[in-house]
Write a protein that holds these residues in place. Structure first.
Motif, mmCIF file in Angstrom:
data_model
loop_
_atom_site.group_PDB
_atom_site.id
_atom_site.type_symbol
_atom_site.label_atom_id
_atom_site.label_comp_id
_atom_site.label_asym_id
_atom_site.label_seq_id
_atom_site.Cartn_x
_atom_site.Cartn_y
_atom_site.Cartn_z
ATOM 1 N N ALA A 190 -5.253 -16.759 0.802
ATOM 2 C CA ALA A 190 -4.601 -16.309 2.175
ATOM 3 C C ALA A 190 -3.999 -14.768 1.596
ATOM 4 C CB ALA A 190 -3.514 -17.276 2.301
ATOM 5 N N LYS A 191 -4.142 -13.783 2.459
ATOM 6 C CA LYS A 191 -3.811 -12.522 2.347
ATOM 7 C C LYS A 191 -2.168 -12.336 2.151
ATOM 8 C CE LYS A 191 -4.366 -9.429 5.643
ATOM 9 N NZ LYS A 191 -5.031 -8.739 6.681
ATOM 10 N N ALA A 192 -1.482 -13.019 2.934
ATOM 11 C CA ALA A 192 -0.236 -13.023 2.845
ATOM 12 C C ALA A 192 0.553 -13.496 1.712
ATOM 13 C CB ALA A 192 0.492 -13.616 4.238
ATOM 14 N N SER A 193 0.088 -14.553 1.145
ATOM 15 C CA SER A 193 0.581 -15.339 0.136
ATOM 16 C C SER A 193 -0.293 -15.557 -1.093
ATOM 17 C CB SER A 193 1.003 -16.819 0.400
ATOM 18 O OG SER A 193 -0.198 -17.479 0.987
ATOM 19 N N ALA B 185 0.927 -1.267 0.172
ATOM 20 C CA ALA B 185 -0.055 0.150 -0.188
ATOM 21 C C ALA B 185 0.990 1.386 -0.186
ATOM 22 C CB ALA B 185 -1.006 -0.017 1.280
ATOM 23 N N ALA B 186 2.024 1.276 0.464
ATOM 24 C CA ALA B 186 2.852 2.398 0.713
ATOM 25 C C ALA B 186 3.538 2.910 -0.492
ATOM 26 C CB ALA B 186 3.840 2.494 1.963
ATOM 27 N N SER B 187 4.118 1.557 -1.149
ATOM 28 C CA SER B 187 5.145 1.818 -2.477
ATOM 29 C C SER B 187 4.257 1.529 -3.637
ATOM 30 C CB SER B 187 6.295 1.051 -2.248
ATOM 31 O OG SER B 187 5.971 -0.418 -2.082
ATOM 32 N N GLY B 188 3.446 0.716 -3.658
ATOM 33 C CA GLY B 188 2.836 0.137 -4.955
ATOM 34 C C GLY B 188 3.577 -1.063 -5.342
ATOM 35 N N LYS B 189 4.638 -1.325 -4.877
ATOM 36 C CA LYS B 189 5.462 -2.576 -5.394
ATOM 37 C C LYS B 189 4.456 -3.942 -5.400
ATOM 38 C CE LYS B 189 10.010 -0.613 -4.568
ATOM 39 N NZ LYS B 189 11.168 -0.852 -3.756
ATOM 40 N N PRO B 190 4.530 -4.891 -6.158
ATOM 41 C CA PRO B 190 3.666 -5.998 -6.138
ATOM 42 C C PRO B 190 4.294 -7.087 -4.859
ATOM 43 C CG PRO B 190 5.147 -6.004 -7.913
ATOM 44 C CD PRO B 190 5.393 -4.607 -7.557
ATOM 45 N N ASN B 191 3.517 -7.661 -4.262
ATOM 46 C CA ASN B 191 3.754 -8.602 -3.367
ATOM 47 C C ASN B 191 3.545 -10.106 -4.067
ATOM 48 O OD1 ASN B 191 4.014 -6.622 -1.139
ATOM 49 N ND2 ASN B 191 2.233 -6.805 -0.969
ATOM 50 N N TRP B 192 2.596 -10.342 -4.581
ATOM 51 C CA TRP B 192 2.391 -11.617 -5.245
ATOM 52 C C TRP B 192 0.966 -11.449 -6.276
ATOM 53 C CZ3 TRP B 192 -2.635 -12.701 -4.382
ATOM 54 C CH2 TRP B 192 -3.233 -12.408 -2.965
ATOM 55 N N ASN B 193 0.977 -12.317 -7.273
ATOM 56 C CA ASN B 193 -0.211 -12.709 -8.020
ATOM 57 C C ASN B 193 -0.615 -13.914 -8.004
ATOM 58 O OD1 ASN B 193 0.597 -13.312 -11.024
ATOM 59 N ND2 ASN B 193 2.161 -11.534 -10.347
ATOM 60 N N VAL B 194 -1.759 -14.536 -8.307
ATOM 61 C CA VAL B 194 -2.284 -15.741 -8.601
ATOM 62 C C VAL B 194 -3.315 -15.718 -9.348
ATOM 63 C CG1 VAL B 194 -1.380 -16.470 -6.324
ATOM 64 C CG2 VAL B 194 -3.675 -15.699 -6.702
ATOM 65 N N GLY C 176 -9.991 -10.635 7.919
ATOM 66 C CA GLY C 176 -9.218 -11.146 8.741
ATOM 67 C C GLY C 176 -8.055 -11.464 7.641
ATOM 68 N N THR C 177 -7.608 -12.751 7.686
ATOM 69 C CA THR C 177 -6.069 -13.261 6.853
ATOM 70 C C THR C 177 -6.567 -13.532 5.456
ATOM 71 O OG1 THR C 177 -6.407 -15.302 7.978
ATOM 72 C CG2 THR C 177 -4.814 -13.633 9.002
ATOM 73 N N ALA C 178 -7.921 -13.526 5.130
ATOM 74 C CA ALA C 178 -8.508 -14.032 3.850
ATOM 75 C C ALA C 178 -8.878 -12.961 3.030
ATOM 76 C CB ALA C 178 -9.397 -15.023 4.123
ATOM 77 N N VAL C 179 -8.716 -13.055 1.811
ATOM 78 C CA VAL C 179 -9.279 -12.398 0.619
ATOM 79 C C VAL C 179 -10.397 -12.993 -0.067
ATOM 80 C CG1 VAL C 179 -8.816 -10.808 -1.540
ATOM 81 C CG2 VAL C 179 -7.123 -11.228 0.179
ATOM 82 N N LEU C 180 -11.497 -12.419 -0.050
ATOM 83 C CA LEU C 180 -12.865 -13.227 -0.640
ATOM 84 C C LEU C 180 -13.162 -12.866 -2.038
ATOM 85 C CD1 LEU C 180 -15.027 -13.306 2.566
ATOM 86 C CD2 LEU C 180 -13.456 -15.077 1.867
ATOM 87 N N LEU C 181 -13.320 -13.753 -2.970
ATOM 88 C CA LEU C 181 -13.788 -13.408 -4.288
ATOM 89 C C LEU C 181 -14.979 -14.167 -4.886
ATOM 90 C CD1 LEU C 181 -10.210 -13.320 -6.300
ATOM 91 C CD2 LEU C 181 -11.570 -11.371 -5.506
ATOM 92 N N ASN C 182 -15.923 -13.729 -5.520
ATOM 93 C CA ASN C 182 -17.103 -14.266 -6.221
ATOM 94 C C ASN C 182 -16.426 -15.198 -7.294
ATOM 95 O OD1 ASN C 182 -19.314 -15.302 -7.240
ATOM 96 N ND2 ASN C 182 -20.301 -13.092 -7.120
#
Length: 272
Positions: A60-63, A17-26, A45-51
């Motif tokens: 998983a939010k981290a990975s 969020a601060a730098s805009g650099k990518p963490n991961w993509n799947v 929490g620690t999850a990203v939900l999608l339809n």
């Protein structure tokens, strides 16, 4: 802190969020619906939900690792939790039904809702922990659905037909953009129309402090009262050219608007 996006081709991305650099993509899915993936990621929490994947999916939010769900079926609306913690029922507006899903990914119930082209694009509007409004375009209309036990219709009509933009709820009334009538106010108890105001097209709106911020399909921004007594315009001005089908966003005294070409405009309404 991170920002999550889903591309229309199905790539789920995490950015710092601060730098805009990518963490991961799947890859969230390999077979997008007719007009591409459109749901917004929802973080609980620690999850990203999608339809995506029938009853939705959690990553998983981290990975970006798939936690549950997944597959090729996908809807256009975003996953909507019925409470702020995300531990209650998750509402997944799929192509042919509204689904109730547990926080662990188990489908709890299904409420059939067939729309032309399977376009259920507007997010469900939670009224309380066991009641939500669903609304679709192409002449389908809307329904207030109770899911306390077996899902049932409280009322159903064609008074609100949301093509893209979701409705908002304020003081026992529902406000949204109807395909035919424009900005429309409904009584939440009966579904009856209190008033409507045309000339909006397939625009979008949001609710801020008892006021509606509306972006018309042609690019005008309208500020009006969220008042069941009638349409009361406070301000109007041109923000963009071209086709505008997205809802405006207010943050830190600024309204952000986007058109279909990808142009973004920021309006300072802080009064400073």
């Amino acid at each position: 802190k991170a920002v999550f996006t889903l591309s229309r081709e199905g790539t789920l991305c995490s950015f710092d969020a601060a730098s805009g650099k990518p963490n991961w993509n799947v890859s969230a899915g390999s077979r997008p619906p007719t007009w591409g993936y459109a749901s917004s990621p929802y973080v609980v929490g620690t999850a990203v939900l999608l339809n995506v994947g029938g009853p939705g999916a959690a990553f998983a939010k981290a990975s970006g690792k798939l936690l549950w769900g997944g597959g090729n079926d996908a809807g256009y609306a975003s996953v909507v939790p019925t409470d702020a913690s995300g531990k209650g029922t998750l509402l997944v507006f799929a192509g042919k039904a509204l689904l109730g899903v547990s926080s662990s990914g188990k489908q709890l119930w299904s409420f059939p809702w067939q729309t032309q082209y399977d376009v259920n694009a507007a997010d469900p509007l939670v009224i309380n922990a066991t009641t939500a409004l669903i609304s679709s375009g192409y002449g389908k209309g809307c329904a207030l659905v109770s899911f306390k036990g077996t899902p049932r219709v409280v009322w159903q009509n064609t008074n609100m037909k949301n093509h893209y933009s979701s409705c908002v709820f304020w003081k026992d009334h529902i406000y949204g953009v109807d395909d035919d009538k424009g900005i429309t106010c409904l009584d939440v108890k009966t579904g009856a129309v209190k008033w409507s105001q045309g000339g909006i097209g397939k625009g979008g709106l949001t609710l801020v402090d008892g006021k509606l911020v509306v972006l018309t399909a042609s690019g005008d921004v309208i500020i009006c009262e969220a008042d069941p007594a009638g349409f009361k315009q406070l301000a109007r001005g041109r923000a963009l050219r071209g086709t505008c089908w997205t809802s405006p966003v207010l943050a830190n005294g600024r309204i952000y608007c986007r058109n279909a070409a990808g142009d973004v405009v920021c309006l300072d309404v802080s009064g400073k």
